[in-house]
Design a protein around this motif. Structure first.
Motif, PDB file in Angstrom:
ATOM      1  N   ARG A   1      19.358  27.081   3.185  1.00 42.72           N
ATOM      2  CA  ARG A   1      18.947  27.310   4.566  1.00 42.72           C
ATOM      3  C   ARG A   1      19.859  28.310   5.265  1.00 42.72           C
ATOM      4  O   ARG A   1      19.542  28.830   6.334  1.00 42.72           O
ATOM      5  CB  ARG A   1      18.940  25.973   5.318  1.00 42.72           C
ATOM      6  CG  ARG A   1      18.470  26.052   6.763  1.00 42.72           C
ATOM      7  CD  ARG A   1      17.035  26.556   6.818  1.00 42.72           C
ATOM      8  NE  ARG A   1      16.632  26.893   8.173  1.00 42.72           N
ATOM      9  CZ  ARG A   1      16.899  28.050   8.761  1.00 42.72           C
ATOM     10  NH1 ARG A   1      17.556  28.988   8.117  1.00 42.72           N
ATOM     11  NH2 ARG A   1      16.495  28.286   9.979  1.00 42.72           N
TER      12      ARG A   1
ATOM     13  N   VAL B   1      22.856  27.736   6.670  1.00 41.67           N
ATOM     14  CA  VAL B   1      23.489  27.216   7.890  1.00 41.67           C
ATOM     15  C   VAL B   1      24.932  27.703   8.001  1.00 41.67           C
ATOM     16  O   VAL B   1      25.551  28.056   7.002  1.00 41.67           O
ATOM     17  CB  VAL B   1      23.472  25.668   7.951  1.00 41.67           C
ATOM     18  CG1 VAL B   1      22.058  25.145   8.062  1.00 41.67           C
ATOM     19  CG2 VAL B   1      24.183  25.063   6.740  1.00 41.67           C
TER      20      VAL B   1
ATOM     21  N   PHE C   1      25.268  16.192   7.899  1.00 43.06           N
ATOM     22  CA  PHE C   1      25.279  15.964   9.322  1.00 43.06           C
ATOM     23  C   PHE C   1      23.919  15.396   9.700  1.00 43.06           C
ATOM     24  O   PHE C   1      23.002  16.139  10.010  1.00 43.06           O
ATOM     25  CB  PHE C   1      25.519  17.318   9.978  1.00 43.06           C
ATOM     26  CG  PHE C   1      25.418  17.268  11.447  1.00 43.06           C
ATOM     27  CD1 PHE C   1      26.508  16.897  12.206  1.00 43.06           C
ATOM     28  CD2 PHE C   1      24.234  17.594  12.068  1.00 43.06           C
ATOM     29  CE1 PHE C   1      26.396  16.850  13.568  1.00 43.06           C
ATOM     30  CE2 PHE C   1      24.129  17.537  13.443  1.00 43.06           C
ATOM     31  CZ  PHE C   1      25.209  17.169  14.196  1.00 43.06           C
ATOM     32  N   LEU C   2      23.774  14.073   9.656  1.00 36.98           N
ATOM     33  CA  LEU C   2      22.473  13.465   9.961  1.00 36.98           C
ATOM     34  C   LEU C   2      22.048  13.808  11.385  1.00 36.98           C
ATOM     35  O   LEU C   2      22.901  13.897  12.251  1.00 36.98           O
ATOM     36  CB  LEU C   2      22.547  11.938   9.815  1.00 36.98           C
ATOM     37  CG  LEU C   2      22.637  11.420   8.385  1.00 36.98           C
ATOM     38  CD1 LEU C   2      22.819   9.914   8.384  1.00 36.98           C
ATOM     39  CD2 LEU C   2      21.404  11.800   7.586  1.00 36.98           C
ATOM     40  N   PRO C   3      20.761  13.985  11.642  1.00 37.94           N
ATOM     41  CA  PRO C   3      19.642  13.810  10.719  1.00 37.94           C
ATOM     42  C   PRO C   3      19.270  15.070   9.942  1.00 37.94           C
ATOM     43  O   PRO C   3      18.156  15.136   9.417  1.00 37.94           O
ATOM     44  CB  PRO C   3      18.500  13.428  11.664  1.00 37.94           C
ATOM     45  CG  PRO C   3      18.809  14.193  12.902  1.00 37.94           C
ATOM     46  CD  PRO C   3      20.306  14.266  12.999  1.00 37.94           C
ATOM     47  N   ALA C   4      20.163  16.041   9.827  1.00 35.64           N
ATOM     48  CA  ALA C   4      19.846  17.220   9.010  1.00 35.64           C
ATOM     49  C   ALA C   4      20.016  16.872   7.535  1.00 35.64           C
ATOM     50  O   ALA C   4      20.928  16.123   7.182  1.00 35.64           O
ATOM     51  CB  ALA C   4      20.774  18.370   9.382  1.00 35.64           C
ATOM     52  N   PHE C   5      19.176  17.430   6.708  1.00 41.30           N
ATOM     53  CA  PHE C   5      19.326  17.311   5.257  1.00 41.30           C
ATOM     54  C   PHE C   5      19.396  15.855   4.806  1.00 41.30           C
ATOM     55  O   PHE C   5      20.380  15.413   4.205  1.00 41.30           O
ATOM     56  CB  PHE C   5      20.576  18.060   4.783  1.00 41.30           C
ATOM     57  CG  PHE C   5      20.607  19.490   5.204  1.00 41.30           C
ATOM     58  CD1 PHE C   5      19.513  20.321   4.981  1.00 41.30           C
ATOM     59  CD2 PHE C   5      21.697  20.032   5.855  1.00 41.30           C
ATOM     60  CE1 PHE C   5      19.533  21.661   5.378  1.00 41.30           C
ATOM     61  CE2 PHE C   5      21.728  21.358   6.240  1.00 41.30           C
ATOM     62  CZ  PHE C   5      20.643  22.170   6.009  1.00 41.30           C
TER      63      PHE C   5
ATOM     64  N   PHE D   1      21.112  21.643  16.598  1.00 45.93           N
ATOM     65  CA  PHE D   1      21.843  22.047  15.434  1.00 45.93           C
ATOM     66  C   PHE D   1      20.847  22.078  14.271  1.00 45.93           C
ATOM     67  O   PHE D   1      20.649  21.071  13.606  1.00 45.93           O
ATOM     68  CB  PHE D   1      22.934  20.998  15.210  1.00 45.93           C
ATOM     69  CG  PHE D   1      23.684  21.203  13.954  1.00 45.93           C
ATOM     70  CD1 PHE D   1      24.755  22.068  13.921  1.00 45.93           C
ATOM     71  CD2 PHE D   1      23.315  20.541  12.797  1.00 45.93           C
ATOM     72  CE1 PHE D   1      25.449  22.254  12.747  1.00 45.93           C
ATOM     73  CE2 PHE D   1      24.012  20.735  11.632  1.00 45.93           C
ATOM     74  CZ  PHE D   1      25.076  21.593  11.605  1.00 45.93           C
ATOM     75  N   LEU D   2      20.201  23.225  14.060  1.00 46.81           N
ATOM     76  CA  LEU D   2      19.198  23.311  12.985  1.00 46.81           C
ATOM     77  C   LEU D   2      19.857  23.000  11.644  1.00 46.81           C
ATOM     78  O   LEU D   2      21.006  23.364  11.439  1.00 46.81           O
ATOM     79  CB  LEU D   2      18.583  24.711  12.943  1.00 46.81           C
ATOM     80  CG  LEU D   2      17.608  25.012  14.078  1.00 46.81           C
ATOM     81  CD1 LEU D   2      17.146  26.463  14.007  1.00 46.81           C
ATOM     82  CD2 LEU D   2      16.414  24.077  14.070  1.00 46.81           C
ATOM     83  N   PRO D   3      19.143  22.367  10.712  1.00 49.26           N
ATOM     84  CA  PRO D   3      17.740  21.964  10.788  1.00 49.26           C
ATOM     85  C   PRO D   3      17.521  20.578  11.386  1.00 49.26           C
ATOM     86  O   PRO D   3      16.463  20.006  11.168  1.00 49.26           O
ATOM     87  CB  PRO D   3      17.310  21.997   9.324  1.00 49.26           C
ATOM     88  CG  PRO D   3      18.538  21.580   8.601  1.00 49.26           C
ATOM     89  CD  PRO D   3      19.700  22.106   9.393  1.00 49.26           C
ATOM     90  N   ALA D   4      18.481  20.025  12.119  1.00 49.75           N
ATOM     91  CA  ALA D   4      18.250  18.729  12.748  1.00 49.75           C
ATOM     92  C   ALA D   4      17.390  18.911  13.991  1.00 49.75           C
ATOM     93  O   ALA D   4      17.521  19.911  14.700  1.00 49.75           O
ATOM     94  CB  ALA D   4      19.588  18.090  13.126  1.00 49.75           C
TER      95      ALA D   4
END
Lengths: 277, 277, 277, 277
Positions: free
Chosen positions: A204, A206, A188-192, C188-191
């Motif tokens: 993490r 999540v 799920f950009l911009p995560a990871f 929406f962590l980690p974003a």
């Protein structure tokens, strides 16, 4: 009676809709669905209009081009888009696309599949699609990309679809196909953003994982996002479970993004997309 | 520079967009966002256009009315909508609306709350909104509705919001306020239409529960649906748990539906809605 | 007949369930719902069991402690949790909690609200909850936190809830309340970890925004995640729209996280949570 | 070290967990994951326990059966489930299952596909799975079902999967395979129970469509629900669009339901399911 779609991007100014609709009317066209949006920050006007009538679509586009001058105007007659698919080892997105191609579930034709491993040849050929193996071993990135480009020349493609193609494309390559490359990213950009997003997600802790389909550009980040979706997960899932569950999200996110693009509903607006659903 | 929204519903015919955009241009208006849709079955044309400029909005509407003849044309200057809320005993939707009203989180003003029980008076008055108690006991439905209508006369309302008003409205009442009444239904319509939907959901063992906000009409079913949402549930939830969880869905579904209506994004099209988001 | 919940965390070893269930049986307790999970990486055993019977719950816990030795064992008699809420300027999460407190929609009591601005006093006091104003201006972070801690001494709280408290807590403060502080993060962590996540989301052109409720710890990142949720958004939303839409997600994510914690369904396991729903 | 799963259903009584865990301990088994639930209305106890150790699983089950008497006790050694798939004309669910079978994405083996039309033969045989054509024309329902049952005799199946098998099964047939038949229903049950649910959904103007996977029983309705999911839709979708979009939901709902069943996480409890995820 023909039905076709016109996509227009112009610098925003007053009277655009009037001038456009005048030409549509003069050609006896009926507007079935129409969407307009102005990006105020960039002062850009986006319009997508579905029309029906007996006029010659090409002639209408020519008149619009004359009338509007320095605008981008695209005609779509709802024809299938031609696509070359690039893959590495994972089968799930490719298999989904092959099935949709076979049964015309998506408005596209797969012309060929290019893979840097052999393992997806059998699956591809089951569906009578040529599989072209271009290994990346023992050659430079530039050489590998050159070989891929040579293959592309054989095909009259509209889009290149990276269906879990796990190699980083060089800026030169991307530049050559600007706006033509669609990728599925396994987070799920911009995560990871980095490698192994499901492992990162597991570590993490999540409660949601996702996937992102986007155009590939040389902008920062990963390019304009077309579609994203997520699923909820719990502590009881391992990193491997997440990767497996994630595959189902990836498949559906890629298919949904392609559907939007192939139905000519997506405009690229810098590092964003405008989508008229 | 003023910004306003025009909503147009016409019998579909060629040239509508041209004739409309001509008037907008003549008045020096810039189109910021525009959506059009044709319901082919009913041959109806729906258009919503957000414009900005210095023209007098009322004058523009008059010109449009003259030009278009037998169409429905509505002007919205993004003013807050005036609302009377009807309740029975449950507080969750009302509380949510009172908070949104207090902090201007929604484009509306609550003029008054009408309840057939006293128990929500304290909550309502905390927010300095008049609470009008109209008990339904020992009188007929017609008499009760007559009393409610008398209250309405004191208020210059745009919409009536049924925020868990648990009485069935008579066809006569509904007819008087056609297109003005919005209700929140405690199920994912058309599932579980009758009473006690959460008990029904528990007994059926569904894995998803939902809520539906809709206009109230005298059509079959429950009227044109504006917004629906759901949450996933598991076997471990009792009927009481489901009802509690459902309340959170109801609140948010009602608020989302009202947001769409109060931003003039919703058209009623028979027993359906057209929504330009 | 009493009903209570026991939460056990032990180093994993064989026979734990046997030894635990033996004590439950000896005390004539019936297990209504039971969940167990082993974190294999850390070799930790987590168990949550809901029982009913006539035994003295405290006595049962004592026996379990003797039997299990070096384990964490917690008793919950489903009593309301006592909570102090910390806020800055935004009202949406606080308002939601005040309504849930007033109507007992959540298993908690708000003892007081502490704010570093005055503007939420009126709202808080409407619900007869003390509002304590502790401005942060012209004093150091340490001094400000010292003042807050002094307030806490007056209250017998179980949890501190950061309901849009927009100040960064010092590691010392966090350490003093380890496992007791729950925060709602507006992304929406980690974003989008940093400031202004909705502006970041707008600029990145994402199609989904979210919120995250988590325990606050001195670990990297933001602490163990309890609950996350998202909503889909389109290009037509401004950064301001996203912030507004995000608030509804924040409210519901915080409420859902608190529900899980207050029903004793959440275990902290390093930087993750184990949740038995 | 072996890892296996035990599923137990008993009439609820005190001491069950103690008696079960005693046997597990005596056999040197370690509990990795354990879930228990009591259906209070029916006074039924459900337990699912994943264990690891060197004991002979069959012997453990025998001891449990002796100890617990009149309970249902099932052993699963995480072996692949054997499946016969029944289809009519639509390819989307079948194709999804064939891909998952080919790449071992789901814990199952497709033994054969039975169809009442020929058109899915080619797809099935691409994946080297036998396709058995049993036309329903010019014979009675009973005769058709008799022919299908004859085919089943050749296969040592665990489950029958109706992957868009569009014929109604007779009560006799269903009775013979109670708890063994899983169906995908093209609506969010209990909404739109009858034929053509997407047309019904279009006509009703719903904003959400869904799909439901369930066991087939002779109970009222459609049998115990295993999994449901939905997607949001707008006014701009035709009935045909909804049907197309619905197919993607159907595929994923069926695959998710099968995953739960094939990982032995699902118990049937009257017309409901208990699912330990």
């Amino acid at each position: 009676m023909k039905q076709f779609t016109i996509k227009i991007t112009c610098k925003d100014e007053k009277g655009l809709v009037y001038r456009i609709s005048e030409i549509l009317l003069e050609n006896g066209l009926n507007i079935i669905k129409n969407d307009e949006f102005v990006d105020n920050e960039k002062a850009l006007f986006f319009m997508r209009t579905e029309v029906s009538g007996i006029a010659d679509p090409e002639k209408v586009i020519d008149q619009l081009k004359k009338q509007l001058g320095d605008c981008s105007i695209e005609l779509s007659q709802n024809e299938s888009k031609n696509v070359v698919v690039l893959v590495t080892k994972e089968h799930h997105c490719l298999a989904d696309l092959l099935i949709r191609n076979q049964f015309k579930d998506l408005n596209f034709n797969i012309l060929a599949v290019v893979g840097n491993y052999e393992n997806l040849r059998e699956l591809t050929e089951k569906f009578n699609i040529p599989f072209i193996y271009i290994p990346a071993e023992n050659i430079t990135r530039a050489e590998h990309e050159e070989k891929i480009k040579t293959v592309f020349k054989d095909y009259n493609y509209d889009y290149l679809v990276l269906a879990k193609f796990m190699r980083i494309l060089s800026p030169d390559f991307v530049k050559d196909f600007e706006g033509k490359i669609i990728n599925i990213h396994h987070s799920f950009l911009p995560a990871f953003i980095g490698a192994n997003p499901y492992k990162q997600a597991f570590e993490r802790g999540v409660k949601i994982i996702g996937a992102t389909a986007h155009f590939v550009t040389n902008d920062l980040d990963e390019g304009p996002i077309i579609y994203q979706d997520i699923i909820k997960v719990s502590h009881s899932k391992t990193a491997k479970d997440l990767a497996k569950m994630g595959k189902d999200v990836e498949r559906i996110v890629l298919a949904n993004a392609l559907k939007l693009v192939f139905e000519d509903k997506v405009f690229i607006d810098g590092n964003k997309t405008i989508i008229f659903e």
